[in-house]
Design a protein around this motif. Structure first.
Motif, PDB file in Angstrom:
ATOM      1  N   LEU A 145      -5.406   9.161   3.603  1.00  0.00           N
ATOM      2  CA  LEU A 145      -5.269   8.175   4.410  1.00  0.00           C
ATOM      3  C   LEU A 145      -6.709   7.625   4.561  1.00  0.00           C
ATOM      4  O   LEU A 145      -6.675   6.052   4.538  1.00  0.00           O
ATOM      5  CB  LEU A 145      -5.003   8.493   5.967  1.00  0.00           C
ATOM      6  CG  LEU A 145      -3.553   9.001   6.086  1.00  0.00           C
ATOM      7  CD1 LEU A 145      -3.433   9.555   8.249  1.00  0.00           C
ATOM      8  CD2 LEU A 145      -2.242   8.297   6.041  1.00  0.00           C
ATOM      9  N   ALA A 146      -7.656   8.445   4.143  1.00  0.00           N
ATOM     10  CA  ALA A 146      -8.963   7.808   4.088  1.00  0.00           C
ATOM     11  C   ALA A 146      -9.497   6.938   2.728  1.00  0.00           C
ATOM     12  O   ALA A 146      -9.835   6.121   2.925  1.00  0.00           O
ATOM     13  CB  ALA A 146     -10.599   8.851   4.050  1.00  0.00           C
ATOM     14  N   ASP A 147      -9.373   7.133   1.993  1.00  0.00           N
ATOM     15  CA  ASP A 147      -8.714   6.366   0.079  1.00  0.00           C
ATOM     16  C   ASP A 147      -8.298   5.613   0.846  1.00  0.00           C
ATOM     17  O   ASP A 147      -8.490   4.420   0.190  1.00  0.00           O
ATOM     18  CB  ASP A 147      -8.268   7.537  -0.878  1.00  0.00           C
ATOM     19  CG  ASP A 147      -9.616   8.850  -0.869  1.00  0.00           C
ATOM     20  OD1 ASP A 147     -10.806   8.659  -0.803  1.00  0.00           O
ATOM     21  OD2 ASP A 147      -8.822   9.355  -1.816  1.00  0.00           O
ATOM     22  N   VAL A 148      -7.075   5.265   1.400  1.00  0.00           N
ATOM     23  CA  VAL A 148      -5.915   3.826   1.252  1.00  0.00           C
ATOM     24  C   VAL A 148      -6.655   3.303   2.554  1.00  0.00           C
ATOM     25  O   VAL A 148      -6.808   1.607   2.353  1.00  0.00           O
ATOM     26  CB  VAL A 148      -4.102   4.508   2.278  1.00  0.00           C
ATOM     27  CG1 VAL A 148      -4.112   3.020   2.024  1.00  0.00           C
ATOM     28  CG2 VAL A 148      -4.026   5.615   0.894  1.00  0.00           C
ATOM     29  N   ARG A 149      -7.866   4.056   3.231  1.00  0.00           N
ATOM     30  CA  ARG A 149      -7.933   2.758   4.296  1.00  0.00           C
ATOM     31  C   ARG A 149      -9.323   2.040   3.916  1.00  0.00           C
ATOM     32  O   ARG A 149      -8.826   0.758   4.162  1.00  0.00           O
ATOM     33  CB  ARG A 149      -8.634   3.945   5.322  1.00  0.00           C
ATOM     34  CG  ARG A 149      -8.149   4.189   6.411  1.00  0.00           C
ATOM     35  CD  ARG A 149      -8.860   4.982   7.742  1.00  0.00           C
ATOM     36  NE  ARG A 149      -7.991   5.431   8.442  1.00  0.00           N
ATOM     37  CZ  ARG A 149      -7.658   7.165   8.506  1.00  0.00           C
ATOM     38  NH1 ARG A 149      -8.282   7.650   7.795  1.00  0.00           N
ATOM     39  NH2 ARG A 149      -6.594   7.598   9.351  1.00  0.00           N
ATOM     40  N   MET A 186       0.606  -1.179  -0.123  1.00  0.00           N
ATOM     41  CA  MET A 186       0.212  -0.478  -0.029  1.00  0.00           C
ATOM     42  C   MET A 186       0.824   1.107   0.377  1.00  0.00           C
ATOM     43  O   MET A 186       2.143   1.326   1.044  1.00  0.00           O
ATOM     44  CB  MET A 186      -0.878   0.097   0.668  1.00  0.00           C
ATOM     45  CG  MET A 186      -2.224  -1.188   1.190  1.00  0.00           C
ATOM     46  SD  MET A 186      -3.211  -1.357  -0.402  1.00  0.00           S
ATOM     47  CE  MET A 186      -3.531   0.160  -0.260  1.00  0.00           C
ATOM     48  N   VAL A 187       0.739   2.021  -0.641  1.00  0.00           N
ATOM     49  CA  VAL A 187       0.705   3.469  -0.656  1.00  0.00           C
ATOM     50  C   VAL A 187       0.773   4.443  -0.338  1.00  0.00           C
ATOM     51  O   VAL A 187      -0.767   4.622  -0.648  1.00  0.00           O
ATOM     52  CB  VAL A 187       1.259   4.053  -2.623  1.00  0.00           C
ATOM     53  CG1 VAL A 187       2.774   5.464  -2.515  1.00  0.00           C
ATOM     54  CG2 VAL A 187       2.521   2.418  -2.768  1.00  0.00           C
ATOM     55  N   THR A 188       0.691   5.846   0.679  1.00  0.00           N
ATOM     56  CA  THR A 188       0.164   7.203   0.985  1.00  0.00           C
ATOM     57  C   THR A 188       0.413   8.262   1.243  1.00  0.00           C
ATOM     58  O   THR A 188       2.441   7.376   0.732  1.00  0.00           O
ATOM     59  CB  THR A 188      -0.841   6.496   1.963  1.00  0.00           C
ATOM     60  OG1 THR A 188      -1.573   7.268   2.434  1.00  0.00           O
ATOM     61  CG2 THR A 188       0.795   6.327   3.068  1.00  0.00           C
TER      62      THR A 188
END
Length: 349
Positions: free
Chosen positions: A246-250, A237-239
């Motif tokens: 962070l919201a989208d990566v979650r 995962m990349v953030t």
């Protein structure tokens, strides 16, 4: 009284046209019961919209009602479990990836976080460590790997298989090599899945230790297709540090947790900027987002990549950092990330 073994015998004539076996023997006819002159049974299909549904029911009714004493047959339709369906109808192996040992998808729910930069440089870092590596640009909407690696549009084909381009020790394939750089790719859902399957099946990747896959942002068709086609694919995962990323990566983490894909780690990109006039890092996009996400999701943070001028220049010039400056401070971070990925992947299979 109608005997169940007689019903089973007559149902031996109802065959699956593809498997050439009776539905009773392969478990698609089950729960046979008799009450008076009525026979009840269950027909289990891959899905309730199967085109063979009516054909099977007609054949079952014809076979069973021919038994003396039977006045009617009730066929209840059920759906095979995923395990049953996979056992009865195994998917044909994807030819192109038959000799690939490990798969690593670079993912993020957020666009603009630098997934392709991470994918290219982590793949090259794995090459630096002696592994044979392929790089698949699965971003069917905006493929940028050809730009970052300065690849022309031409592709070669041998027989009915596409031959990946080779550069910097990588075997590379991208849809961006099939059309003009400024041409738009317009895809609907089914076409997206079909194209990604072709990139896995019809590209002759050969023997590889790793196939690194650069996914597009979001949790749509490309990510779902990869998840279904490669059930053992590991995810990196990349953030970036800010909360909006962070919201989208979650959401992306949630997708792969639901599909059961192992997430080997998290990389925070654009973590800080080092100005030539100061030794203090400048937190342009905030601080600590990757560490925060790592703690709450229990996913190890494998590295933090700074905003590095050489990284940007490498992406624009077609000579990535891991080629132009592998011994730089940022190059060392990429090598550390790749080393940790290689250490963790065997446990994910």
């Amino acid at each position: 009284m109608i005997e169940e073994n007689i019903i089973r015998q007559v149902l031996q004539t109802v065959l699956h046209p593809k498997l050439k076996k009776s539905l009773i023997d392969i478990g698609m006819i089950r729960n046979i019961s008799t009450q008076g002159d009525v026979v009840t049974l269950t027909l289990a299909l891959k899905n309730d919209r199967s085109p063979l549904r009516k054909v099977f029911i007609d054949e079952i009714e014809k076979a069973v009602t021919a038994v003396p004493g039977v006045s009617a047959v009730t066929v209840q339709v059920a759906t095979l479990s995923q395990e049953e369906a996979e056992k009865l109808f195994p998917k044909a192996p994807l030819r192109g990836i038959a000799k690939v040992k490990q798969f690593l998808a670079i993912a993020s729910g957020k666009g603009g976080v630098g997934k392709t930069t991470i994918a290219v440089n982590v793949a090259l870092a794995l090459v630096k460590q002696g592994y044979s590596v392929g790089l698949l640009d699965a971003d069917v909407y905006g493929p940028s790997v050809p730009v970052m690696l300065a690849l022309s549009n031409a592709m070669e084909q041998q027989g009915n298989m596409i031959v990946p381009r080779e550069k910097y020790g990588l075997r590379i394939m991208s849809l961006g090599m099939t059309a003009g750089q400024n041409d738009a790719f317009i895809w609907r859902g089914p076409l997206v899945s079909k194209m990604i399957h072709q990139l896995l099946d019809q590209v002759n990747w050969g023997e590889l230790d790793y196939l690194v896959i650069d996914l597009p942002p979001g949790t749509g068709d490309p990510s779902i297709t990869i998840a279904q086609a490669l059930p053992h694919c590991a995810i990196l995962m990349v953030t970036t540090p800010q909360e909006v990323a962070l919201a989208d990566v979650r959401r992306s983490i949630s997708l792969f947790n639901k599909t059961g894909h192992p997430i080997v780690g998290l990389v925070e990109n654009m973590s800080y900027f080092l100005c030539a006039h100061s030794t203090q890092p400048i937190d342009i996009f905030g601080r600590g987002g990757g560490e925060k996400l790592s703690k709450e999701s229990d996913i190890p943070l494998l590295g933090a990549i700074p905003l590095d001028l050489e990284v940007r220049q490498g992406g624009d010039s077609g000579v990535p950092l891991m080629v132009s400056a592998p011994d730089s401070a940022t190059g060392a971070i990429f090598l550390t990330i790749a080393r940790q990925v290689a250490d963790r992947l065997p446990s994910c299979q």
